[in-house]
Design an enzyme around this catalytic site. Structure first.
Site, PDB file in Angstrom:
ATOM      1  N   SER A 271      39.374  36.877  44.215  1.00 31.85           N
ATOM      2  CA  SER A 271      38.925  37.501  43.159  1.00 31.85           C
ATOM      3  C   SER A 271      40.171  38.657  42.894  1.00 31.85           C
ATOM      4  CB  SER A 271      37.624  38.286  43.397  1.00 31.85           C
ATOM      5  OG  SER A 271      37.832  39.130  44.853  1.00 31.85           O
TER       6      SER A 271
ATOM      7  N   SER B  66      39.770  36.214  49.036  1.00 35.43           N
ATOM      8  CA  SER B  66      40.145  37.001  47.645  1.00 35.43           C
ATOM      9  C   SER B  66      41.524  37.515  47.566  1.00 35.43           C
ATOM     10  CB  SER B  66      39.101  37.971  47.237  1.00 35.43           C
ATOM     11  OG  SER B  66      38.173  37.320  46.832  1.00 35.43           O
TER      12      SER B  66
ATOM     13  N   LYS C 287      43.220  47.316  43.239  1.00 35.90           N
ATOM     14  CA  LYS C 287      42.042  46.531  42.600  1.00 35.90           C
ATOM     15  C   LYS C 287      40.901  47.240  42.151  1.00 35.90           C
ATOM     16  CE  LYS C 287      39.537  42.390  44.074  1.00 35.90           C
ATOM     17  NZ  LYS C 287      38.961  41.618  45.291  1.00 35.90           N
TER      18      LYS C 287
END
Lengths: 489, 487
Positions: free
Chosen positions: B156, B180, B81
């Protein structure tokens, strides 16, 4: 008033407040801790290096970086807390949020509602006790250097940020508003500085910024216990500035009240050259720092064992040292304060305890050992003073021997001998005298039995002979003493 | 029709690479091929590191040829990420404000993955600074759900979930502040773990809300999740909130079953109004959670409904605490030292201009919310009150863990929703996190395990919740659910 504060500068702006007014002062003193590394990272904590060389992701506040608390800084802060008679508590770090380019994260990690040290005091040399509200740990900011314009932030063409100082550990010591004069404020800072250096947590140099003093000043009618609007005066770079700034500010407040006005609560900057403070940021539109507990650190837990260990590690405090040295040496307050300031009081006591004359110890330390005592030990220092007071060394010779001992150590008698001060040796002096007596038996008889006039004449003759024989190395006082002893026996 | 991929598991890749039956180079070539084949439609990556990955794979093959030891993830392609720092590789948080910034250091998790032989193939898209539940709040455009590109992958960590869900790579890392990892794992049909707070180092994770953020893996199998967590977890002296205790052995726990475990179904998140459930849990999702409970019961666990009233207070508490911390964490993006700088007549004006231009709407909204929550005079009513709720939740969950080994709930109230369906109203988006937020506030671990599909044919995940450091038990239940879902 603290006349004993030997350092009160003549010529400081006098308070000169009209009758009926008194000054109320609270001081906020920042002390930079002398740890090897910064508060939250392993970067060197050092002054005067090339800009932005002592930096890493953490003290630059780079995205993703995290703080790791420096245990040594905490230890120093707690030691200082105990030295200031504070309660040392378990504590929590908080974030103080504000935007400024010298602050890499745009928040400062500090302590807010749960500081490490609370409610202590400093006792001034005249016995006045000044309360300390708190002494908390926080990180320093970087430094901005303003280019172009007049070197100040307003009107600068550009600013350069140096983050070497960012993250340096600080302890902020906040006094209660209990100081009542500029001289007391000065005495308080001097005493605080002595304590800080005694526990060896900072070099506490105002000129280098490792000790920074901000003064909160207000005035009120004598007899009142109200706290009127205060101004925080910053940019105070010496003890002299501190006194001047406080007195100026107090007078300014009184003048405002006399004119039917009131001071505004604000931060003011002391201009040493102009001898006045100037308005800075107004506290009316003061920022809201939005303190909240720093989630990247865990609470700092202090146990009773920690306190016991801290207390055991503390050296004798300057006030106690002052009393001790005064008692043993009988020296003047000025001399005592000077020795304590130089950190030579312990050495003085040791030398006195080793059997040296206290007065000579103080005189030598003040006049001949101002640069420190080098290789000199208390025992050899005492031996040297005994030789001096015993008449084996003249004061000029003593000074010379002392210098040698400071530079290379060694035994005073051996040094004196090597320097050809052997004539000073009691035994040798006596054998020289015996030789002279043998050559002049009549004169000796006249010295022993004659009247005062005759005695004086013969004393002059024998002294002259001895000086001749020792090529002037003999100490006059010692010779007189020897002559007196010899003639009485 | 797009090509479909199904990556082998990390466990089998590493075994093959280590025993020489396949080369890391071939594995990485295949993964890069799959990533690139789907990238045009998924937008899962901010940066694909094809060359770096091939170089790293070649180095692993050389080590093996030289007889050197390689780690437990040798040759395994991983996606990171893009809010985790990577030395020399741009790290953006999908924000314009970090434009041009290249970190001089790597996150601990990135170092640990590399040391274990994993090969980073790219940095994945996210909601800007991890603020969002759909990966639509990205400065680089939304990521798409690999099972239906008209739908969101969740967020997210949407990019990380999408690339594993697409079968392009077997492992990715996400960060979970309010769900997330787990919510996008649920929406993309993959395994996603939010470990115990402090189990995985946050060093190098760009903070959203420090007291809630935790890194965890996305994988295609429960066993892979255990393996990856063992690699990235464990004490790190660079993170003061890192737990000093040794990591629990997770791979060993996998086969132990759930016989005798006591598992509670959280009534408030059950979707059953008669049990006092919050509204908005879709019936098809609730049905899958009930089926999961039944599967665990069939495997020998005792199942019971349990009411945890504070679980539903998590949402408002979270939306005070997380923005408050974010408002402070994101202050450093001021244009002074790195990233975007916009012109201004003085420093403060430059700060404001840079932040105005650099941050997206959702980030600004949360900074304002958080600034307000911390304002003097409002602190007690908002941030202070939220912290009290948090303490209450911790106490209540801990009390229930006296009676239960694990808790169970849906991961997300619904399956993946259409792109743009919820962007207009932030509140509808926030409600997405109702099931996942409690574990962030309590610090306790939770994971999402795929358990069939909803009425729309899209994946549904169920959430297994455990007490602090209870990962080993959590993985036992996850393994049973994985097995049951396969049947």
């Amino acid at each position: 008033m603290s006349e004993q504060t030997a350092n009160t500068t003549p010529g400081a702006v006098a308070a000169d407040l009209p009758e009926g007014w008194e000054i109320v002062i609270g001081l906020e003193v920042h002390v930079e801790l002398n740890t090897a590394t910064k508060l939250f990272c392993g970067c060197p904590n050092s002054f005067g290096d090339e800009p932005n060389t002592n930096v890493c992701p953490t003290c630059l506040g780079l995205p993703g970086s995290l703080p790791v608390l420096n245990d040594r800084a905490v230890e120093s802060a707690m030691r200082l807390g105990r030295a200031l008679n504070c309660d040392v508590n378990s504590s929590v770090f908080s974030r103080k949020n504000y935007f400024y380019p010298d602050q890499p994260k745009d928040y400062q990690v500090s302590q807010y509602d749960l500081p490490t040290n609370t409610e202590g005091h400093i006792t001034l040399a005249d016995g006045t006790r000044i309360g300390i509200e708190r002494a908390h740990i926080e990180e320093d900011a970087g430094k901005l250097n303003h280019g172009g314009g007049d070197g100040r932030i307003h009107g600068a063409d550009y600013s350069m940020a140096d983050y070497n100082r960012a993250g340096v550990p600080l302890v902020e010591i906040v006094s209660h508003p209990e100081l009542r004069s500029a001289a007391d404020a000065r005495a308080y800072v001097s005493e605080l500085r002595s304590i800080v250096t005694a526990v060896d947590v900072s070099d506490a140099k105002m000129e280098e910024g490792s000790m920074r003093v901000d003064a909160n000043v207000s005035v009120r009618p004598i007899g009142s216990d109200e706290l009127r609007t205060r101004c925080e005066v910053k940019n105070i770079n010496s003890l002299r500035s501190l006194e001047r700034a406080i007195n100026f500010e107090a007078r300014r407040h009184v003048d405002l009240y006399d004119n039917g006005e009131r001071p505004k609560q604000e931060t003011r900057h002391w201009d040493e050259e102009a001898g006045r403070s100037r308005s800075g940021r107004s506290k009316e539109d003061a920022e809201d720092y939005r303190y909240f507990p720093e989630p990247d650190l865990v609470p700092l837990v202090v146990t009773d064992d920690d306190i016991t260990r801290l207390d055991a590690s503390l050296p004798t405090m300057p006030s106690a040292r002052r009393a001790q040295l005064g008692e043993k040496s009988g020296a003047s307050n000025d001399d005592i304060n000077l020795l304590i300031e130089r950190g030579q009081d312990g050495f003085a006591l040791e030398t006195i305890d080793a059997g040296a004359d206290a007065k000579r110890v103080v005189v030598h330390l003040i006049n001949n050992l101002s640069e420190g005592h080098g290789q000199l030990t208390a025992a050899s220092f005492a031996a040297m003073i005994r030789m001096e007071t015993g008449g084996d060394l003249s004061s000029t010779q003593a000074k010379e021997v002392l210098a040698e001992m400071v530079a290379s150590g060694g035994d005073p008698a051996a040094i004196a001998s090597a320097k050809g001060f052997e004539a000073m040796d009691g035994g040798e002096l006596e054998s020289i005298l015996d030789g002279i007596i043998a050559e002049n038996p009549d004169e000796w008889q006249r010295f022993c039995d004659g009247d005062d006039k005759e005695k004086k004449k013969m004393q002059g003759m024998f002294t002259g002979q001895i000086m001749k024989a020792t090529k002037g190395q003999a100490d006059g006082a010692a010779v007189a003493k020897l002559l007196a002893q010899k003639s009485a026996s | 029709m797009t090509e479909s991929f199904q990556t082998p598991s990390a466990t089998s890749i590493a075994a093959g690479v280590r025993d020489g039956s396949q080369s890391a180079a071939d594995v990485i070539d295949a993964a890069i091929g799959a990533v690139e084949a789907r990238e045009g439609e998924l937008n899962a990556y901010n940066l694909v590191l094809a060359d770096d990955a091939r170089t790293a794979a070649a180095a692993i093959d050389q080590k093996i040829a030289a007889g050197e030891t390689v780690g437990p993830l040798a040759g395994v392609p991983v996606a990171i990420k893009d809010n985790m720092c990577t030395t020399g590789v741009a790290t953006t948080c999908s924000s314009k404000i970090l434009e041009g910034w290249v970190p001089p250091y790597s996150a601990t998790v990135v170092e640990r993955l590399a040391a274990a032989g994993a090969v980073m193939v790219g940095k994945t898209n996210l909601d800007e600074f991890a603020m969002g539940s759909s990966t639509e709040n990205s400065a680089f455009g939304p990521s798409k759900n690999p099972h239906d590109i008209t739908k969101v992958p969740g967020g997210s960590s949407g990019g990380s979930a999408a690339t594993v869900g697409a079968g392009a790579v077997p492992v990715s890392l996400g960060s979970d502040t309010g769900g997330s990892i787990r919510q996008p794992a649920s929406l993309c049909g993959v395994v996603g773990v939010k470990p115990t707070y402090g189990m995985v180092s946050r060093y190098g994770l760009i903070a959203f809300a420090s007291s809630l953020d935790q890194i965890g893996p996305f994988t295609t199998t429960v066993a892979d999740a255990a393996l990856v967590l063992e690699v990235i977890g464990g004490h790190d002296p660079r993170d003061s909130t890192s737990i000093p205790e040794p990591m629990p052995n997770l791979t060993e726990a996998l086969g132990k079953g759930v016989d005798g475990l006591r598992i509670g179904i959280i009534s408030e998140l059950s979707g059953d109004p008669s049990l006092g459930s919050v509204e908005g849990i879709a019936p098809d999702v609730a049905a899958r959670a009930a089926a999961a409970a039944a599967a665990l019961e069939a495997a020998g666990a005792s199942i019971e409904h349990v009411s945890i009233p504070s679980s539903v207070h998590g949402l408002p508490a979270y939306y005070l605490i997380a923005p408050a911390e974010a408002s402070s964490n994101l202050a450093r993006y001021d244009g002074v030292r790195y990233g975007l700088r916009s012109d201004g007549p003085n420093a403060l004006a430059m700060n404001a201009a840079s932040r105005t231009e650099g941050f997206g709407e959702e980030v600004k909204r949360r900074i304002m919310l958080g600034t307000y929550a911390l304002t003097s005079g409002y602190y007690d009513a908002y941030y202070g009150q939220a912290q009290k709720v948090r303490t209450l939740m911790i106490d209540e969950f801990n009390a229930h863990y006296q009676n239960f080994d694990l808790l169970l709930s849906p991961t997300s109230p619904t399956t993946a929703f259409e792109l743009d369906a919820k962007t207009a109203d932030p509140m509808t988006m926030y409600v997405n996190d109702v099931c996942t937020i409690p574990s962030n506030l309590t610090g306790q671990p939770a994971m999402s395990v795929p358990f069939g599909v909803g009425d729309d044919g899209m994946p549904v995940g169920v959430q297994v919740l455990a007490p602090m450091m209870g990962e080993a038990t959590m993985f036992r239940a996850a393994a049973v659910l994985e097995e049951a879902a396969r049947v």
